[in-house]
Design a protein around this motif. Sequence first.
Motif, PDB file in Angstrom:
ATOM      1  N   ARG A  53       1.358  -1.371   0.001  1.00 29.08           N
ATOM      2  CA  ARG A  53       0.502  -0.218   0.200  1.00 29.08           C
ATOM      3  C   ARG A  53       1.073   1.184   0.163  1.00 29.08           C
ATOM      4  O   ARG A  53       0.672   2.360  -1.074  1.00 29.08           O
ATOM      5  CB  ARG A  53      -0.794   0.114   1.167  1.00 29.08           C
ATOM      6  N   GLU A  54       2.531   1.071   1.157  1.00 27.60           N
ATOM      7  CA  GLU A  54       2.895   2.274   0.566  1.00 27.60           C
ATOM      8  C   GLU A  54       2.985   2.999  -0.135  1.00 27.60           C
ATOM      9  O   GLU A  54       3.543   3.891  -0.985  1.00 27.60           O
ATOM     10  CB  GLU A  54       3.757   2.417   1.835  1.00 27.60           C
ATOM     11  N   TYR A  55       4.067   1.396  -0.917  1.00 24.14           N
ATOM     12  CA  TYR A  55       4.934   1.506  -2.812  1.00 24.14           C
ATOM     13  C   TYR A  55       3.499   2.133  -3.604  1.00 24.14           C
ATOM     14  O   TYR A  55       3.890   3.027  -4.128  1.00 24.14           O
ATOM     15  CB  TYR A  55       5.554   0.490  -2.522  1.00 24.14           C
ATOM     16  N   LEU A  56       2.606   1.691  -3.778  1.00 25.37           N
ATOM     17  CA  LEU A  56       1.298   2.008  -4.655  1.00 25.37           C
ATOM     18  C   LEU A  56       1.156   3.234  -4.455  1.00 25.37           C
ATOM     19  O   LEU A  56       0.835   3.492  -5.427  1.00 25.37           O
ATOM     20  CB  LEU A  56       0.533   1.312  -4.292  1.00 25.37           C
ATOM     21  N   GLU A  97       8.202  -2.749  -9.782  1.00 24.10           N
ATOM     22  CA  GLU A  97       8.823  -2.591  -9.030  1.00 24.10           C
ATOM     23  C   GLU A  97       8.470  -2.831  -7.639  1.00 24.10           C
ATOM     24  O   GLU A  97       8.546  -3.485  -6.588  1.00 24.10           O
ATOM     25  CB  GLU A  97       9.615  -1.474  -9.269  1.00 24.10           C
ATOM     26  N   VAL A  98       7.565  -2.992  -7.594  1.00 18.63           N
ATOM     27  CA  VAL A  98       6.197  -2.727  -5.984  1.00 18.63           C
ATOM     28  C   VAL A  98       6.586  -4.408  -5.379  1.00 18.63           C
ATOM     29  O   VAL A  98       6.758  -4.296  -4.440  1.00 18.63           O
ATOM     30  CB  VAL A  98       5.405  -2.120  -6.375  1.00 18.63           C
ATOM     31  N   ALA A  99       6.009  -4.850  -6.981  1.00 21.48           N
ATOM     32  CA  ALA A  99       6.514  -6.483  -6.423  1.00 21.48           C
ATOM     33  C   ALA A  99       7.887  -6.893  -5.985  1.00 21.48           C
ATOM     34  O   ALA A  99       7.868  -7.976  -5.000  1.00 21.48           O
ATOM     35  CB  ALA A  99       5.659  -6.936  -8.207  1.00 21.48           C
ATOM     36  N   ARG A 105      -4.489   1.355  -6.554  1.00 17.24           N
ATOM     37  CA  ARG A 105      -3.781   3.102  -7.481  1.00 17.24           C
ATOM     38  C   ARG A 105      -4.926   3.808  -8.005  1.00 17.24           C
ATOM     39  O   ARG A 105      -5.144   5.466  -7.625  1.00 17.24           O
ATOM     40  CB  ARG A 105      -2.586   2.651  -8.114  1.00 17.24           C
ATOM     41  N   SER A 106      -5.071   3.677  -8.368  1.00 13.70           N
ATOM     42  CA  SER A 106      -6.435   5.294  -9.326  1.00 13.70           C
ATOM     43  C   SER A 106      -7.439   5.333  -8.785  1.00 13.70           C
ATOM     44  O   SER A 106      -7.350   6.479  -8.542  1.00 13.70           O
ATOM     45  CB  SER A 106      -6.982   3.846 -10.285  1.00 13.70           C
ATOM     46  N   GLU A 107      -8.275   4.095  -7.823  1.00  9.51           N
ATOM     47  CA  GLU A 107      -8.747   4.963  -6.133  1.00  9.51           C
ATOM     48  C   GLU A 107      -8.089   5.576  -5.634  1.00  9.51           C
ATOM     49  O   GLU A 107      -8.994   6.312  -5.217  1.00  9.51           O
ATOM     50  CB  GLU A 107      -9.319   3.977  -6.240  1.00  9.51           C
ATOM     51  N   TYR A 108      -6.554   5.027  -5.492  1.00 12.83           N
ATOM     52  CA  TYR A 108      -6.335   6.133  -4.007  1.00 12.83           C
ATOM     53  C   TYR A 108      -6.171   7.269  -4.636  1.00 12.83           C
ATOM     54  O   TYR A 108      -6.256   8.138  -3.974  1.00 12.83           O
ATOM     55  CB  TYR A 108      -4.806   5.386  -3.998  1.00 12.83           C
TER      56      TYR A 108
END
Length: 341
Positions: free
Chosen positions: A285-288, A297-299, A326-329
């Motif tokens: 969540r933090e990286y996304l 890269e997050v993976a 990510r789009s929703e965030y």
Amino acid sequence: MKSDCIKLPAGFLAGLQRIGIAPHDLAHNARLPLTLLIKPAEVTTAQYYSIWQAYADLIGDTATGIIKLITNFETAQYPPPVLATYHARDYRDALHRMARYKQLCPPERLRITEAGEICTIELNGMPNAEPGPPVLVGTTLAFLLELGRRGTGKPLSAKSVEFSHSMGDVAPLEAYFGCPIRIGATSNRLTLHRRDLDRLFLSYNNELLEILTPVLDRSLDEPFSRSVAEMVKWILKRSLAGGRMTIQAVASELGMSDRTLQRRLIDERTTFKQLLTQARHEQAREYLADPKLDIKEVAFLIGYEDQNSFYRAFRLWEGATPSNWRSEYVRVKPVDIDPLT
């Protein structure tokens, strides 16, 4: 129990950049995520050692790395525990403050002994801990002399310096310390002329010390309150990108056996597997939330070798794909846009 936490000084990367070491090169050589280095962060002892070894590898010579870093690091970038030593009354006061506040920045300890005309400062590692890279050991001892030089404004020289491991070409180090260097000693030791300890510091600032000293002393006296589960999760979050973390590896970081760690976690009503999942979920969540990181890269940063495995895990955690989350965030918390760009 003390936590295996070492806080990187905020000015550490700036000092390295000043001598030509780029953060992404350091992160690559240390096999650590760049985000861990860019933010002033806490790292494990193993990660701390990896950062210093990566620096030594990039410089190419231990002695050169020591001298370059020590002489180019600006006093204004010293962290508070070191700043308190720089503004001490005299060199002796500074060294004893350094030995005291070094406890706030493990993994080494300083032991100061005065006898006759000499003062000996021995650098000791933590019990059962691996010795640090030679460049870290050398930089620590060199800094103690640099502190005296900057504080007094005098070109002080050491009486002798001893190292237990090779330091590369010792000629530059002998020129820096102003004394012979002995390699292969039983311990790492800086010996000073005792008369220099009485020298007053030009940088003495009693008003600043009255502010810093109580704060630092309280930090030393505060008992460590994190649970074992919190410490395990903390270690996991900072080690995910380095490969699969086992309970044996984490137990070793905490100075206990894996069986003991399992029992402690059961007492706290959790398991290692649950904490690993939580660590990956929270870090994901933090990286996304950072649009500069792509999903592949997050993976990698949270320990997944392929993107598909990450997608499956994230859908279980959030009920959505990483890209949709990510789009929703971003929609809920839009990124500020500079109208001038």
